[in-house]
Design an enzyme around this catalytic site. Structure first.
Site, PDB file in Angstrom:
ATOM      1  N   TYR A 141      25.629  55.239  65.374  1.00  0.00           N
ATOM      2  CA  TYR A 141      24.760  56.462  65.723  1.00  0.00           C
ATOM      3  C   TYR A 141      23.623  55.725  64.778  1.00  0.00           C
ATOM      4  O   TYR A 141      23.236  56.313  64.418  1.00  0.00           O
ATOM      5  CB  TYR A 141      25.458  58.022  65.296  1.00  0.00           C
ATOM      6  CG  TYR A 141      26.515  58.075  64.952  1.00  0.00           C
ATOM      7  CD1 TYR A 141      25.708  58.920  63.684  1.00  0.00           C
ATOM      8  CD2 TYR A 141      27.553  58.049  65.112  1.00  0.00           C
ATOM      9  CE1 TYR A 141      26.834  59.503  62.860  1.00  0.00           C
ATOM     10  CE2 TYR A 141      28.345  58.777  64.629  1.00  0.00           C
ATOM     11  CZ  TYR A 141      28.574  59.251  63.368  1.00  0.00           C
ATOM     12  OH  TYR A 141      29.349  60.123  62.864  1.00  0.00           O
TER      13      TYR A 141
ATOM     14  N   HIS B 202      32.948  60.877  60.628  1.00  0.00           N
ATOM     15  CA  HIS B 202      32.798  62.508  60.849  1.00  0.00           C
ATOM     16  C   HIS B 202      34.693  62.510  60.983  1.00  0.00           C
ATOM     17  O   HIS B 202      34.996  64.060  60.437  1.00  0.00           O
ATOM     18  CB  HIS B 202      32.477  63.270  62.045  1.00  0.00           C
ATOM     19  CG  HIS B 202      32.557  64.549  62.324  1.00  0.00           C
ATOM     20  ND1 HIS B 202      33.731  64.952  63.270  1.00  0.00           N
ATOM     21  CD2 HIS B 202      31.624  65.568  61.929  1.00  0.00           C
ATOM     22  CE1 HIS B 202      33.785  66.586  63.213  1.00  0.00           C
ATOM     23  NE2 HIS B 202      32.185  67.070  62.637  1.00  0.00           N
TER      24      HIS B 202
ATOM     25  N   ARG C 219      27.061  63.372  54.212  1.00  0.00           N
ATOM     26  CA  ARG C 219      28.232  62.191  54.926  1.00  0.00           C
ATOM     27  C   ARG C 219      28.322  61.476  55.270  1.00  0.00           C
ATOM     28  O   ARG C 219      28.147  60.190  55.873  1.00  0.00           O
ATOM     29  CB  ARG C 219      28.929  63.426  55.906  1.00  0.00           C
ATOM     30  CG  ARG C 219      30.686  62.316  56.837  1.00  0.00           C
ATOM     31  CD  ARG C 219      30.610  63.035  57.783  1.00  0.00           C
ATOM     32  NE  ARG C 219      29.512  63.358  58.851  1.00  0.00           N
ATOM     33  CZ  ARG C 219      29.697  62.292  59.547  1.00  0.00           C
ATOM     34  NH1 ARG C 219      29.970  61.722  60.033  1.00  0.00           N
ATOM     35  NH2 ARG C 219      28.608  62.632  61.086  1.00  0.00           N
TER      36      ARG C 219
END
Length: 418
Positions: free
Chosen positions: A318, A309, A305
């Site tokens: 993160y 998100h 990805r």
């Protein structure tokens, strides 16, 4: 004090650290054997450990999984993927400008949807997740309709009752997208079972992320699919991250997600999700297997990805900011473009022309979509629609509420005129 022996998985790299993808098990392009679609389970188990790849480092199609697609089909796939990315970028900007409330991009995962759809028939039923807009594009959905759903305007297919990106299409044989994770998996299996009961050769296909494999619905679906040999393709899109949670927390640390297929008695295949030809070939294999009555297939698409998100996420909190640049399987659009150039069927000039066409198409669609209403201007949805499609026959309580709303609207209009 005793030291804890509890194992807590750790992502390979955190913000500020060097990207590390050494954990990704790779196979050379063309190395994986291609068993017969009707082969016994024992003859397919290696596919859950290896990685099916077709495009090599020189952008050539090699090995037994090469689907030998015509140049026109490859160009169509490239167009669908590029249009998906342009659409994504435009809608992401629209959200940042406050013109829509929410959006989810599929950057880096376009081949997962586009190639899979092109390997199936238009009559096959699709049960997408919220990052499968490539299915919408590849099935020829009107981009204006997708935009109107994002705007929740008077042309919204969901009549304002769904979150943005939760599309559906009766004509396109695409089931409603749900924000509740993994619900589409047992729904797809049930639809496929019904198709088999009726003696049809239509199959179902469904997609979810690696994190959603931790949901109970994922396991229910696999169990029912195998017991009844449902003609269904079960796709796990392992893009490495479920929001801020690394894929090992869903069980991807010990064995592949594809290995859960043989555990339930069905083939599981790991495929390079950024290789358009490999995704096409594996989906074609699984579709043939389903149509001949051999049962379901679990496919794990190994991809990444690239984007957040959703527009509510900040991945820099993160994971390393430049991690996608180090992803070992590259970018699906760049790889297919390079393959076409290697075949002598494409050029950078044609690429720029196609990009301009896609941008013009998306911009024109947006100009039309906003004429049906925006978040702040234009016509608004009729409040009466909230009472429609609730029950087959209107209940007394719903009738009372409808009358109350009508009275309130009338009183407000009288005040505005006074």
């Amino acid at each position: 004090m005793m030291r804890s022996r509890l194992h807590v998985p750790r992502p390979p790299a955190r913000p500020g650290e060097k990207p590390d993808f050494s954990y990704v098990a790779l196979s050379p392009a063309g190395a994986a054997a291609r068993p017969d679609p009707n082969a016994p389970l024992n003859d397919t188990e290696f596919l859950s450990r290896d990685l099916v790849r077709v495009l090599d480092d020189k952008h050539r199609a090699v090995g037994p999984w090469d689907p030998h697609l015509a140049a026109a089909d490859l160009e169509l796939g490239l167009r669908h993927m590029l249009l998906t990315r342009v659409f994504d970028d435009r809608m992401h900007r629209a959200q940042r400008q406050g013109k829509i409330t929410f959006y989810i991009k599929s950057t880096g995962e376009e081949a997962v949807s586009v190639a899979a759809n092109m390997a199936m028939r238009p009559t096959d039923m699709l049960f997408p997740s919220y990052r499968n807009q490539g299915l919408q594009i590849a099935r020829g959905r009107n981009i204006v309709d997708l935009m109107c759903q994002l705007l929740s305007n008077t042309r919204d297919m969901c009549k304002g009752r769904q979150l943005p990106v939760m599309y559906h299409s009766v004509e396109g044989n695409m089931f409603s997208i749900s924000g509740n994770l993994a619900t589409q998996f047992p729904q797809a299996v049930g639809w496929a079972m019904a198709s088999a009961i009726k003696g049809e050769d239509h199959i179902a296909a469904t997609w979810l992320g690696d994190g959603s494999t931790a949901e109970a619905d994922f396991h229910y679906a696999l169990l029912f699919a195998q017991i009844y040999k449902a003609p269904v393709i079960l796709n796990v899109v392992n893009n490495q991250w479920a929001i801020s949670t690394f894929q090992t927390f869903a069980g991807g640390e010990g064995r592949s997600f594809a290995s859960r297929g043989p555990g339930y008695g069905m083939p599981g295949i790991r495929v390079d999700g950024n290789d358009f030809l490999a995704v096409y070939a594996v989906t074609q294999w699984a579709a043939e297997r389903a149509r001949m009555g051999a049962g379901p297939t679990l496919i794990e698409h190994v991809t990444y990805r690239a984007a957040p998100h959703s527009t509510s996420d900040d991945p820099s909190r993160y994971r390393p900011k430049d991690d996608y640049e180090h992803w070992p399987l590259g970018d699906p659009i760049d790889r297919l473009k390079s393959h076409l150039i290697a075949l002598g069927e494409w050029s950078d000039e044609r690429e720029q022309t196609l990009l301009k066409q896609c941008e013009d198409q998306v911009n024109q669609a947006w100009r039309e979509a906003v004429t049906y209403g925006t978040l702040t201007d234009g016509p608004q949805l009729d409040p009466e629609t909230m009472f429609q499609d609730v029950f087959k026959e209107q209940t007394p309580s719903l009738a009372r509420q409808r009358m109350q709303l009508a009275q309130e609207i009338k009183e407000r209009q009288l005040k505005e005129r006074a």
